[in-house]
Design a protein around this motif. Sequence first.
Motif, PDB file in Angstrom:
ATOM      1  N   ALA A 221       9.581 -10.899   8.363  1.00 50.25           N
ATOM      2  CA  ALA A 221       8.124 -11.027   8.298  1.00 50.25           C
ATOM      3  C   ALA A 221       7.617 -10.822   6.872  1.00 50.25           C
ATOM      4  CB  ALA A 221       7.467 -10.024   9.245  1.00 50.25           C
ATOM      5  N   GLY A 222       8.221  -9.882   6.128  1.00 50.66           N
ATOM      6  CA  GLY A 222       7.827  -9.659   4.748  1.00 50.66           C
ATOM      7  C   GLY A 222       8.078 -10.881   3.882  1.00 50.66           C
ATOM      8  N   LEU A 223       9.189 -11.565   4.108  1.00 54.31           N
ATOM      9  CA  LEU A 223       9.489 -12.801   3.391  1.00 54.31           C
ATOM     10  C   LEU A 223       8.432 -13.856   3.678  1.00 54.31           C
ATOM     11  CD1 LEU A 223      11.308 -14.714   1.749  1.00 54.31           C
ATOM     12  CD2 LEU A 223      12.624 -15.114   3.845  1.00 54.31           C
ATOM     13  N   ALA A 224       8.044 -13.988   4.940  1.00 57.94           N
ATOM     14  CA  ALA A 224       7.004 -14.954   5.303  1.00 57.94           C
ATOM     15  C   ALA A 224       5.688 -14.629   4.608  1.00 57.94           C
ATOM     16  CB  ALA A 224       6.809 -14.969   6.823  1.00 57.94           C
ATOM     17  N   GLY A 225       5.355 -13.350   4.536  1.00 56.81           N
ATOM     18  CA  GLY A 225       4.118 -12.956   3.868  1.00 56.81           C
ATOM     19  C   GLY A 225       4.125 -13.295   2.394  1.00 56.81           C
ATOM     20  N   ALA A 226       5.247 -13.062   1.723  1.00 52.43           N
ATOM     21  CA  ALA A 226       5.346 -13.375   0.298  1.00 52.43           C
ATOM     22  C   ALA A 226       5.197 -14.872   0.062  1.00 52.43           C
ATOM     23  CB  ALA A 226       6.682 -12.876  -0.244  1.00 52.43           C
ATOM     24  N   LEU A 227       5.822 -15.673   0.888  1.00 50.33           N
ATOM     25  CA  LEU A 227       5.700 -17.125   0.764  1.00 50.33           C
ATOM     26  C   LEU A 227       4.271 -17.583   1.026  1.00 50.33           C
ATOM     27  CD1 LEU A 227       9.004 -18.241   2.515  1.00 50.33           C
ATOM     28  CD2 LEU A 227       8.407 -18.665   0.128  1.00 50.33           C
ATOM     29  N   HIS A 228       3.609 -16.944   1.997  1.00 49.51           N
ATOM     30  CA  HIS A 228       2.236 -17.321   2.309  1.00 49.51           C
ATOM     31  C   HIS A 228       1.314 -17.017   1.143  1.00 49.51           C
ATOM     32  CE1 HIS A 228      -1.419 -17.283   5.151  1.00 49.51           C
ATOM     33  NE2 HIS A 228      -0.949 -18.511   5.082  1.00 49.51           N
ATOM     34  N   ALA A 229       1.530 -15.884   0.485  1.00 49.56           N
ATOM     35  CA  ALA A 229       0.716 -15.537  -0.678  1.00 49.56           C
ATOM     36  C   ALA A 229       0.917 -16.548  -1.808  1.00 49.56           C
ATOM     37  CB  ALA A 229       1.068 -14.132  -1.155  1.00 49.56           C
ATOM     38  N   ALA A 230       2.167 -16.913  -2.074  1.00 49.51           N
ATOM     39  CA  ALA A 230       2.453 -17.890  -3.119  1.00 49.51           C
ATOM     40  C   ALA A 230       1.902 -19.264  -2.758  1.00 49.51           C
ATOM     41  CB  ALA A 230       3.959 -17.973  -3.354  1.00 49.51           C
ATOM     42  N   PHE A 231       1.932 -19.601  -1.487  1.00 49.01           N
ATOM     43  CA  PHE A 231       1.438 -20.892  -1.029  1.00 49.01           C
ATOM     44  C   PHE A 231      -0.070 -21.010  -1.196  1.00 49.01           C
ATOM     45  CE2 PHE A 231      -0.359 -23.253   2.652  1.00 49.01           C
ATOM     46  CZ  PHE A 231       0.065 -24.525   2.302  1.00 49.01           C
ATOM     47  N   LEU A 232      -0.805 -19.970  -0.823  1.00 48.11           N
ATOM     48  CA  LEU A 232      -2.263 -20.006  -0.881  1.00 48.11           C
ATOM     49  C   LEU A 232      -2.794 -19.756  -2.289  1.00 48.11           C
ATOM     50  CD1 LEU A 232      -3.225 -18.024   2.358  1.00 48.11           C
ATOM     51  CD2 LEU A 232      -3.231 -20.505   2.041  1.00 48.11           C
ATOM     52  N   GLY A 233      -2.052 -19.001  -3.086  1.00 45.63           N
ATOM     53  CA  GLY A 233      -2.552 -18.609  -4.394  1.00 45.63           C
ATOM     54  C   GLY A 233      -3.450 -17.392  -4.338  1.00 45.63           C
ATOM     55  N   PHE A 234      -3.584 -16.796  -3.187  1.00 47.05           N
ATOM     56  CA  PHE A 234      -4.295 -15.532  -2.996  1.00 47.05           C
ATOM     57  C   PHE A 234      -3.836 -14.931  -1.679  1.00 47.05           C
ATOM     58  CE2 PHE A 234      -6.800 -18.322  -0.409  1.00 47.05           C
ATOM     59  CZ  PHE A 234      -7.412 -17.542   0.552  1.00 47.05           C
ATOM     60  N   VAL A 235      -4.226 -13.676  -1.444  1.00 48.46           N
ATOM     61  CA  VAL A 235      -3.839 -13.001  -0.203  1.00 48.46           C
ATOM     62  C   VAL A 235      -5.101 -12.717   0.598  1.00 48.46           C
ATOM     63  CG1 VAL A 235      -2.645 -11.044   0.836  1.00 48.46           C
ATOM     64  CG2 VAL A 235      -1.890 -11.936  -1.383  1.00 48.46           C
ATOM     65  N   PRO A 236      -5.331 -13.435   1.689  1.00 46.22           N
ATOM     66  CA  PRO A 236      -6.517 -13.176   2.506  1.00 46.22           C
ATOM     67  C   PRO A 236      -6.331 -11.923   3.355  1.00 46.22           C
ATOM     68  CG  PRO A 236      -5.194 -14.904   3.501  1.00 46.22           C
ATOM     69  CD  PRO A 236      -4.540 -14.567   2.184  1.00 46.22           C
ATOM     70  N   PRO A 237      -7.418 -11.219   3.665  1.00 44.32           N
ATOM     71  CA  PRO A 237      -7.296 -10.004   4.489  1.00 44.32           C
ATOM     72  C   PRO A 237      -6.683 -10.256   5.853  1.00 44.32           C
ATOM     73  CG  PRO A 237      -9.459 -10.137   3.466  1.00 44.32           C
ATOM     74  CD  PRO A 237      -8.796 -11.441   3.210  1.00 44.32           C
ATOM     75  N   ASN A 238      -6.874 -11.466   6.402  1.00 50.57           N
ATOM     76  CA  ASN A 238      -6.322 -11.696   7.741  1.00 50.57           C
ATOM     77  C   ASN A 238      -4.805 -11.803   7.755  1.00 50.57           C
ATOM     78  OD1 ASN A 238      -5.944 -14.227   6.631  1.00 50.57           O
ATOM     79  ND2 ASN A 238      -7.364 -15.286   7.997  1.00 50.57           N
ATOM     80  N   ASP A 239      -4.169 -11.734   6.573  1.00 54.72           N
ATOM     81  CA  ASP A 239      -2.705 -11.697   6.550  1.00 54.72           C
ATOM     82  C   ASP A 239      -2.160 -10.380   7.088  1.00 54.72           C
ATOM     83  OD1 ASP A 239      -2.160 -14.214   5.693  1.00 54.72           O
ATOM     84  OD2 ASP A 239      -1.289 -13.651   3.772  1.00 54.72           O
ATOM     85  N   ILE A 240      -3.024  -9.376   7.196  1.00 54.41           N
ATOM     86  CA  ILE A 240      -2.570  -8.089   7.714  1.00 54.41           C
ATOM     87  C   ILE A 240      -3.402  -7.646   8.913  1.00 54.41           C
ATOM     88  CG2 ILE A 240      -4.037  -6.568   6.299  1.00 54.41           C
ATOM     89  CD1 ILE A 240      -1.523  -4.862   5.776  1.00 54.41           C
ATOM     90  N   GLU A 241      -4.289  -8.502   9.363  1.00 54.70           N
ATOM     91  CA  GLU A 241      -5.092  -8.187  10.544  1.00 54.70           C
ATOM     92  C   GLU A 241      -4.258  -8.310  11.816  1.00 54.70           C
ATOM     93  OE1 GLU A 241      -9.721  -9.290   9.434  1.00 54.70           O
ATOM     94  OE2 GLU A 241      -8.459 -10.781  10.414  1.00 54.70           O
ATOM     95  N   LEU A 242      -4.779  -7.741  12.893  1.00 55.40           N
ATOM     96  CA  LEU A 242      -4.092  -7.824  14.183  1.00 55.40           C
ATOM     97  C   LEU A 242      -3.954  -9.264  14.641  1.00 55.40           C
ATOM     98  CD1 LEU A 242      -2.885  -6.459  16.688  1.00 55.40           C
ATOM     99  CD2 LEU A 242      -5.225  -6.243  17.587  1.00 55.40           C
TER     100      LEU A 242
END
Length: 321
Positions: A221-242
């Motif tokens: 899951a951590g790997l997916a999160g890192a890729l998502h951040a690089a893909f979007l160019g920012f980290v939205p709060p809903n990346d850690i929401e329920l």
Amino acid sequence: MAAISSKAWRFPDSTTAIVVLVMAALPVLVPTTLASQVAIFAIATLSVTLLLGSVGLLSFGQGLYLGVGAYLAGILLRDVGLGLLPTLILATLAGTLLAGLLGTLIVRRQGVYFVMLTLAFAQMGYFAMLSMKNVTGGENGLTGLPRNLSLAGLPVTSPISFYLLAAGAFLLAFLAVQRINASPFGSVLTAIRENEGRSEAMGYDVRGYKVAAVAVAGGIAGLAGALHAAFLGFVPPNDIELEISQRILVMAIIGGVGSPAGALVGSIFYTLASEALSELWARWMALISLILIAIVLYLPGGLWSIGRRLAGVFGGRPADA
């Protein structure tokens, strides 16, 4: 031990070939950016598939590890100036470490109590993110990530180059989960899922195996999160929401937790369906909910099980799980 040996030859198998072919065809059939989203969320869904399918652990907290991976990757890329590859590795290790630490507490309980603990820690992570506004950006998210990324000297700036990165990461995670399932370690996890008391009576350290599975799933899951951040160019709060935990859990159930390939099927279906339905109706989640209800009631093996059933009907050997 004979049962363990008989499983090992199934890796890689026909399922592996099908997954590789689907990943190769995906950017041809759908827009490349959408294909990248499918690959990223398929990685996240693998973490649920491993826990629920292999160990029988229902987690509502995988979004916590995805979010930690995303925020850590954002900070390392923006503030530290670290390269993409070490950032992905560190985000994966962070998810693994956090999940392992929390897992030592979570696995002390079973059933609904286990589920509630994963939910509670996920919520704690979200509120911790909001409270550390100077680090995470709070409700505004973490912005300003660099877009001129490279991996081993190769630029990762175009949509197709990022898809190749995301697809490669998914295939590595997929093969890792397949290998785990086909290994003696995976056989013990299956035994725990089927009868935890008997496994403990046979001398296995049930808690230790559970913690290890939770840690591996957290790393994925951590790997997916890192890729998502690089893909979007920012980290939205809903990346850690329920909501993100719920989404990847729904993907896993729709695709089917009986095989790691179900993670890809669920991600494809959910991502493409949400993209199409959201343009037709603002309440498109209601339709996804109906689909989920229908699958739970009438197709408990998920969409991936349809292919296995068809293979059996036409006289072929069902695809190996």
